[in-house]
Motif scaffolding. Sequence first.
Motif, mmCIF file in Angstrom:
data_model
loop_
_atom_site.group_PDB
_atom_site.id
_atom_site.type_symbol
_atom_site.label_atom_id
_atom_site.label_comp_id
_atom_site.label_asym_id
_atom_site.label_seq_id
_atom_site.Cartn_x
_atom_site.Cartn_y
_atom_site.Cartn_z
ATOM 1 N N ILE A 16 46.504 46.664 48.688
ATOM 2 C CA ILE A 16 46.049 45.822 47.442
ATOM 3 C C ILE A 16 47.158 44.828 47.008
ATOM 4 N N ASP A 17 46.752 43.649 47.336
ATOM 5 C CA ASP A 17 47.823 42.627 47.026
ATOM 6 C C ASP A 17 48.148 42.433 45.578
ATOM 7 N N LEU A 18 49.117 42.502 45.116
ATOM 8 C CA LEU A 18 49.563 42.073 43.394
ATOM 9 C C LEU A 18 50.622 41.243 43.364
ATOM 10 N N LEU A 19 50.777 40.223 44.329
ATOM 11 C CA LEU A 19 51.559 39.128 44.384
ATOM 12 C C LEU A 19 51.612 38.151 43.127
ATOM 13 N N ASP A 20 50.623 38.109 42.382
ATOM 14 C CA ASP A 20 50.515 37.551 41.176
ATOM 15 C C ASP A 20 50.849 38.169 39.846
ATOM 16 N N LEU A 21 51.465 39.331 39.982
ATOM 17 C CA LEU A 21 51.516 40.263 38.987
ATOM 18 C C LEU A 21 52.933 39.704 38.174
ATOM 19 N N ARG A 22 52.793 39.541 37.031
ATOM 20 C CA ARG A 22 53.722 39.341 35.965
ATOM 21 C C ARG A 22 54.055 40.183 34.997
ATOM 22 N N PRO A 23 55.206 40.283 34.453
ATOM 23 C CA PRO A 23 55.486 41.244 33.212
ATOM 24 C C PRO A 23 54.449 41.139 32.183
ATOM 25 N N ASP A 24 53.897 40.116 31.778
ATOM 26 C CA ASP A 24 52.781 39.934 30.842
ATOM 27 C C ASP A 24 51.629 40.081 31.088
ATOM 28 N N THR A 25 51.210 40.422 32.346
ATOM 29 C CA THR A 25 49.690 40.720 32.705
ATOM 30 C C THR A 25 49.286 41.986 32.212
ATOM 31 N N ASP A 26 48.035 41.864 31.610
ATOM 32 C CA ASP A 26 47.264 43.110 31.033
ATOM 33 C C ASP A 26 47.135 44.261 31.975
ATOM 34 N N ALA A 27 47.857 45.174 32.205
ATOM 35 C CA ALA A 27 47.804 46.259 33.513
ATOM 36 C C ALA A 27 46.511 46.787 33.469
ATOM 37 N N ILE A 28 45.967 47.307 32.220
ATOM 38 C CA ILE A 28 44.762 48.007 32.000
ATOM 39 C C ILE A 28 43.642 47.010 32.458
ATOM 40 N N ALA A 29 43.649 45.844 31.951
ATOM 41 C CA ALA A 29 42.204 44.814 32.534
ATOM 42 C C ALA A 29 42.309 44.751 34.207
ATOM 43 N N LEU A 30 43.739 44.470 34.650
ATOM 44 C CA LEU A 30 43.942 44.166 35.947
ATOM 45 C C LEU A 30 43.451 45.410 36.973
ATOM 46 N N VAL A 31 43.821 46.868 36.566
ATOM 47 C CA VAL A 31 43.353 47.882 37.243
ATOM 48 C C VAL A 31 41.827 47.994 37.091
ATOM 49 N N GLU A 32 41.339 47.462 35.964
ATOM 50 C CA GLU A 32 39.750 47.594 35.901
ATOM 51 C C GLU A 32 39.095 46.580 36.721
ATOM 52 N N GLU A 33 39.656 45.540 36.918
ATOM 53 C CA GLU A 33 39.086 44.562 37.767
ATOM 54 C C GLU A 33 39.372 44.799 39.333
ATOM 55 N N ILE A 34 40.364 45.402 39.683
ATOM 56 C CA ILE A 34 40.572 45.979 40.962
ATOM 57 C C ILE A 34 39.382 47.241 41.398
ATOM 58 N N GLN A 35 39.454 47.894 40.183
ATOM 59 C CA GLN A 35 38.598 49.044 40.554
ATOM 60 C C GLN A 35 37.091 48.702 40.976
ATOM 61 N N LYS A 36 36.498 47.387 40.211
ATOM 62 C CA LYS A 36 35.326 47.016 40.514
ATOM 63 C C LYS A 36 35.060 46.614 41.898
ATOM 64 N N GLU A 37 36.292 46.426 42.584
ATOM 65 C CA GLU A 37 36.154 45.787 44.043
ATOM 66 C C GLU A 37 36.609 46.900 45.008
ATOM 67 N N GLU A 38 37.252 48.000 44.516
ATOM 68 C CA GLU A 38 37.980 48.989 45.372
ATOM 69 C C GLU A 38 37.373 50.377 45.158
ATOM 70 N N PRO A 39 36.473 50.875 45.970
ATOM 71 C CA PRO A 39 35.801 52.000 45.683
ATOM 72 C C PRO A 39 36.763 53.324 45.710
#
Length: 166
Positions: A16-39
Amino acid sequence: IILEYVQGGEPKTRSIDLLDLRPDTDAIALVEEIQKEEPLITASCKEHIIHLVQRLQEKLGEKEDHKFYLFKVLKAHVLPLTNVAFNKSGSRFITGSYDRTCKVWDTTSGEELRTLEGHGNVVYVIAFNNPYGDKIATGSFDKTCKLWSTETGKCYHTFRGHSAEI
């Protein structure tokens, strides 16, 4: 993030590519978004993934001035190296050389653990099998690939052909 799983009895990995991750990214929202695409990310492991992302964010936010220094000099081969590869944990590494050998090393001590000999020409490609690191593949200009045991240095199999690719 690399996810490891077993499918049909065979170990597999997915990145899973996290190249756009920044210190101020909402981690919970990011993981929920990834979870939609990754079973593979189930509800039971979601909290662990969130924790991993937050740890990555902490690392990104650190402002340490890293100082690099010469740790060790190893006299590896008689002839020049062609490449170096580390196992997944970084505890061991291998070197390939024009001297027709591959050497296995302990990363911390710098101790040479074994020499893999048997190619008739330059060893130009080397790799550990991931994620286990219990085998080493070598490719040579002698048009062979060899599969070796990391622990014993024994050659399991030699593949011959016009182009030896790993």
